[in-house]
Structures are given as C-alpha cells and as structure tokens.
Write an enzyme that holds these catalytic residues in place. Sequence first.
Site, PDB file in Angstrom:
ATOM      1  N   GLU A   1      15.334  52.726  47.961  1.00  0.00           N
ATOM      2  CA  GLU A   1      15.708  52.824  46.557  1.00  0.00           C
ATOM      3  C   GLU A   1      17.216  52.798  46.340  1.00  0.00           C
ATOM      4  OE1 GLU A   1      11.602  54.309  47.044  1.00  0.00           O
ATOM      5  OE2 GLU A   1      13.489  54.787  48.063  1.00  0.00           O
TER       6      GLU A   1
ATOM      7  N   LYS B   1      -4.103  48.368  58.786  1.00  0.00           N
ATOM      8  CA  LYS B   1      -4.357  49.136  57.571  1.00  0.00           C
ATOM      9  C   LYS B   1      -5.771  48.819  57.075  1.00  0.00           C
ATOM     10  CE  LYS B   1      -2.084  50.477  53.250  1.00  0.00           C
ATOM     11  NZ  LYS B   1      -0.864  50.374  52.447  1.00  0.00           N
TER      12      LYS B   1
ATOM     13  N   ARG C   1      16.082  59.435  44.677  1.00  0.00           N
ATOM     14  CA  ARG C   1      16.779  59.181  45.939  1.00  0.00           C
ATOM     15  C   ARG C   1      17.940  58.209  45.760  1.00  0.00           C
ATOM     16  NH1 ARG C   1      12.067  58.276  50.303  1.00  0.00           N
ATOM     17  NH2 ARG C   1      11.413  56.618  48.896  1.00  0.00           N
TER      18      ARG C   1
END
Length: 631
Positions: free
Chosen positions: A376, A288, A404
């Site tokens: 979640e 990243k 969600r």
Amino acid sequence: MDQEKFELLSQIKYPADLRKLSIDQLPEVCKELRQDIIDEVSVNPGHFASSLGVVEITVALHYVFDTPEDRIVWDVGHQAYGHKLLTGRRDQFSTNRKLDGIRPFPTPLESEYDTFTCGHASNSISAALGMAVAAKKTGHEDRHVVAVIGDGSMSGGLAFEGLNNASSTPNDLLIILNDNDMSIDRAVGGMEQYLLNLDTNETYNKIRFKASQWLRSKGYLSDKRRKGIIRLNNAIKSAISQQQNVFEGMNIRYFGPFDGHDVRETVRILRQIKDMKGPKLLHLHTTKGKGYEPAEKAATVWHAPGKFDPKTGERIISDTSNEPPKFQEVFGKTLLELARQNPRIVGVTPAMPSGCSMNIMMKEMPDRTFDVGIAEGHAVTFSGGMAKDGLMPFCNIYSSFSQRAYDNIIHDLAILNLPVVMCLDRAGLVGEDGSTHHGAFDLAALRPIPNLTIASPMNEHELRKLMYTAQLPGKGTFVIRYPRGRGALRDWHCKLEEIEVGTGRRLTDGEDLAILTLGPIAYQAQEAIRQAGFSVAHYDLRFLKPLDNKLLHEVGQRFKRIITIEDGVRNGGMGSAVLEWMDDHSYTPRVVRLGLPDSEFVEHGTVQQLYKKCRIDAESIKEEILQLMKS
C-alpha cells in the site's frame, strides 16, 4: 454421525491429541480437515480457498511443534481455518464471523494458540522475530518460533524489513513460505516471479544438513564460524547452479522448494530443521483451493465464495437484478468511462483489482492499470511519482489497508498537493471481517493533513460526480471514501458533472433540530427522521475537508440542537470538525455526535447488526432525536 464422517478429526480437540497419532494417519487427518472446512464454509460463508491450500502445512506444524508453548505466527489470517479447527474451536466454528461468535481471523484475544493479530498482510516475520528474540531473553531458550507467510504477502515491504533484521539479529526463527503464486488475485511482481523460478536441489539440502551435523560433532562448526561457512557455501552453490538465492544471500538458511501437500514429507523436513540454529526459510509449493476442484480452477472466485453446494460446487447466488449495484462496480465502470475521456488517467491498486473492480479498466486498458501487489505504501508513492510528471492516478486502497500508507499520503502526496485521487474502498463498518478490516479511522486520521480534499458520496450518482470532479485540473490530492456493498440507486448511471469542492446540500428542511451526515449513513438518518415525528432538517455535508462554511452558518444560526452522524470513529471525525467549527464561529448549539466508539474496537457481524451496536442505525438515531428534543 460426526465420528462416522470424521473418524480421526473427531478425536482431536487440541494439537496434543493430534500428536498422539502416527505419521501415517496424518494424510487421513488432512482429508477430514479439508472436508470439514468445505462443509462449514459452504453454509457459513467465509474465506475458503486459502485455508484449503494450507491444510497439510497446518497439520504438520501442530504435529511437530509443541504448540502453544512453541509459537506459530500466521500471516494473512484467512488461511488459518484449519488451525482454528485443530485448536479447540471446532465445536464453535459454525459461529465464525457471526455476531458474538468466534472471530474471523486469529487473535490472542480468542485463543492462546493464536499468537498475534493477523488480519492484514506481511507482518508475520517481524512479529515472529520479536518473539524469537523475546524467547532468548526471557528464559525460553527451547521455544521454537515459526512464521507462516504466503498468499502474496512476501510482496509487502514489511516482510522485507523483517527478513533484513532477521539476517542480522541473533535468532533461531523458522519462516515457512506458503508459495501458491496467489494473493486474492494472481500474485504479481518481481518477487513472485523469482519464487516461481527458484529451485534448489533436495539432495543437495540433505547432503548439506548431514555435513553440518558431522562438522558440528567434530567441533569445526561453532556458532562463531557458522555464518562464514554459510557464506562460503552459498557462494560455491551459486557458482555451480548459476543461480543466486536471495534468502541465502542474507544469511538465512534456505530449504526447498518442496511439495507443501505431502504432509509426511513436510513433517520429516520440519523435524530435521526445527532445532537448527540461526534463521531458516522453508519454501513449500501449494495450490490455493487444494482438494476442491472448483476452487483449484478459479482460486480468485473461491477466495470468499459465499454459500455453495459442497457436492456440485454450484455457488448459491441470490438474484440481485432488481437491486442497486455495489459501490465497487460503479467505481470500476466510472473509472473506465473517465479513462476513455482523459488519457492522463491511470489506475493503481495493491493486489485488489477484482475486489475494488479496477479489473474492469484493467481488461480494456492493461497498459494503464497497475496491480502493485500487497504494497500500500508503494502504491501511494508510485502514484505520486506518476502525478508529479503529468499523469492522473486513481489509487484505490481499502480504507483499513490505507492505514499502512499514512506517511506516504502525507510525505509523498499532500506536501506537494499532487493530483492523485485516493479512493478509499470499504470505508466504515465492513461487516463480518471485523476489527482488522473496518474502515473506521480514515476521516479522523486524514482530516488534519493540509492540502487534502476529503469527500464521501451519499450514493452512486454522487460517487460518479465526485470522481469526475477529482480528475479536473487544479484539484490536488483528492480523497473519496465509500463503503463496501450496494448503494441505494438502481438507476445509477448519471451525467458526469462537477461538484463544487467544499459544498454540501440540504436534503430536507425542518425547524426543531438539524442532522448532519457524511456519506451513505444518510439513509439511516432519513429513516429515523421519517419515524421520529418532529420537524428535522437534514444536511448532507459531502465534504469533510473543506467544510461548507455557508451551510454551517445556516445551521448555526437556525438550530440549537444538532446531531452529527458518521460511519467512522466518533472522536476526531466529522462530528468533531462540526463542533470545532461551531465553537470557532461562536455558535453554541447542543451537539450530539454519533459514530463508532474509540473506547473499543468494533468486532464482527452483519453491517446492520454493527450499526445497531454502535447506535448509528435508524432506530438508535430516532431515539437520539427524541432524547434531544426533551433537553
């Protein structure tokens, strides 16, 4: 000037132009593409490190596959800036995330190269599998479909559901796992550790591929026999390597891990496997922030760094010492303060410890804080399990992501009225991240659910007091929603004291009409009242559920004109609750409800621009006051 700086990139408007280049030119394309992202994001802030990390994968995909006829389905769309630049939007990229500019995340509403909505995580495999099945059933048998998943998204439950279905449904899907060991913060969980340790010999993969080609040419490897041969092959390999590959255990061909920053090698591998039948997974290791040293060293900080000097890497941070703190900072410090007093308190977050500031408690009390990854639904049910057996979880989820976990909130918290404090961060309009990230629906969605207490603090003092109240005995499932960004009080620290559940307050008195607000949108109303020139009473409801009956009786008896204002969808929210209450109690005032529309999704821009667009800014509220006074 552009052609001098970007000799190859300036020649590429669409992927078809990219495919005219030789494979040996691709490393230079990657270098130029990476530099263009750096230049653009340094002056027009957005998501940064993730897109740098996937540059070579992006170039290789558009080079090998015939996009847009072939489908590339991106997961967590903040890794797709390079994709945008290669697909006809380079000239408009300076408008990225700006009002009326190009959208912050890929969407088919903007480009045919964007195949699906991808603002949240973990949906790429399911969506791509659907497209792969559709291709076979609609006369597009030669269409290739690729899902690109990464940045921690493999920890999400939907990714596993997609893998499970892909293993048993006839398809030729290619899944690319962009494995950088990160989400926004460091990725966590068993799957991330598994991927970190997973290793498959590249020579073995080459031999297996050549063997499969030979067997097919001799007629021994038919589609009917393929799964059985793959299972036998996987069993032999597992025995020899003493390592079980979970993907191959699901009959998904696995290739890797390979270096995702070697664009020529990635192209070679993609060409080898693109026409293989059956589901396949290509595992690519990436870094990243690749190619920009500050981002490589601090990927979390550089996920979305704001403006910076591209040459020195110095972030341009304005002096905020005299400004109020962010709601997130107040939450984090208050949570730690409460946790020091109450040993039952634990913190739970799905991959957002820095974003929601739970990292403050995490640093001092690592054994009492849990980053569960991008999951979640699990975060909510995990919190429910701890609450059932004696703990007091504060579960912090961004409002839009909590959508969600809707079933989990109902089934695993509310039915038993378990003592969990659901802190919905980024509630209301969040600004430049746009429609996938606005916390527009939590009030309307949660209001009908029994046993919930739903509150929204007007400022930092109210947030602290509500957090204190929520963890007291007997409060049950308690929802606190608050916005992204700064509050209103520089002197934010106050005594922690209980607020009686279901009580609002009158902020100013008046005679002509009443304004009812919920949350920090009250400050827009206060400015409108100041400008309007009428005698306006202003009430801060504090609680959407339960409503303050005493306060509403006062409003119903005194006023024939009422304006309700909320930073949430207008239909079904606070205004609807007030209107229903007035009707139930035989009051008949003229009620004007202000809030977000349900006729369209609110796009991106600054919060103040979007307030104006949705007519909940001070000027628009003033106009509503003037109009209502004429009626």
